[in-house]
Design a protein around this motif. Sequence first.
Motif, PDB file in Angstrom:
ATOM      1  N   SER A   1     -34.617  68.373 -56.180  1.00 15.14           N
ATOM      2  CA  SER A   1     -34.498  69.401 -57.217  1.00 15.14           C
ATOM      3  C   SER A   1     -34.321  70.788 -56.606  1.00 15.14           C
TER       4      SER A   1
ATOM      5  N   ALA B   1     -25.649  66.991 -57.823  1.00 14.45           N
ATOM      6  CA  ALA B   1     -26.604  65.888 -57.725  1.00 14.45           C
ATOM      7  C   ALA B   1     -26.918  65.587 -56.269  1.00 14.45           C
TER       8      ALA B   1
ATOM      9  N   LEU C   1     -28.089  67.984 -62.061  1.00 11.94           N
ATOM     10  CA  LEU C   1     -28.066  69.032 -63.068  1.00 11.94           C
ATOM     11  C   LEU C   1     -26.644  69.515 -63.251  1.00 11.94           C
TER      12      LEU C   1
ATOM     13  N   CYS D   1     -30.663  70.982 -55.427  1.00 11.27           N
ATOM     14  CA  CYS D   1     -29.763  71.152 -56.567  1.00 11.27           C
ATOM     15  C   CYS D   1     -29.841  72.576 -57.116  1.00 11.27           C
TER      16      CYS D   1
ATOM     17  N   PHE E   1     -31.726  63.365 -58.316  1.00  7.39           N
ATOM     18  CA  PHE E   1     -31.845  64.485 -59.241  1.00  7.39           C
ATOM     19  C   PHE E   1     -30.438  65.004 -59.502  1.00  7.39           C
TER      20      PHE E   1
ATOM     21  N   LEU F   1     -38.095  63.697 -54.816  1.00  2.00           N
ATOM     22  CA  LEU F   1     -37.660  64.334 -56.053  1.00  2.00           C
ATOM     23  C   LEU F   1     -37.816  65.853 -55.981  1.00  2.00           C
TER      24      LEU F   1
END
Length: 138
Positions: A52, A113, A126, A55, A124, A48
Amino acid sequence: MASYKRSSKNGLFLMELLLAVTFFCICAAVCMQVFVTAKQQSDDSYALANASQLCAAAAEAYKGYGGDAGLAAAQVPRYYDAAWLPCEQALAVYELRIDEAGADGRLRSAAIAVYRLTDEQPLFALDARAWAEVSGDV
């Protein structure tokens, strides 16, 4: 009669030893379950965190190129292996996707993503927005 007491003490010692070994085996089994769960949670947390960061880097590239998803995707590797190193598609475990979500005037948006390729579930995701540059802008 003395030999009877001696075997009784040996039997009691063996029973205590058996109970102690059984107790420690049960404790070891519980501890192994806890360690396996902790390792899985650690791996998920690591994935994760990396997803992140990827992203966020892709979103910055998207904004830096004025909302051009093609240019942004060319700057950030698309496929990653289990160690989160860029790789070819055949060796990939994770994939970064930048999908144009549309435009509202000069404001462009994209969905960014990271997917785990084994289950196609996003780790994750956004949304990024960027102002499209106009040739007369300074």
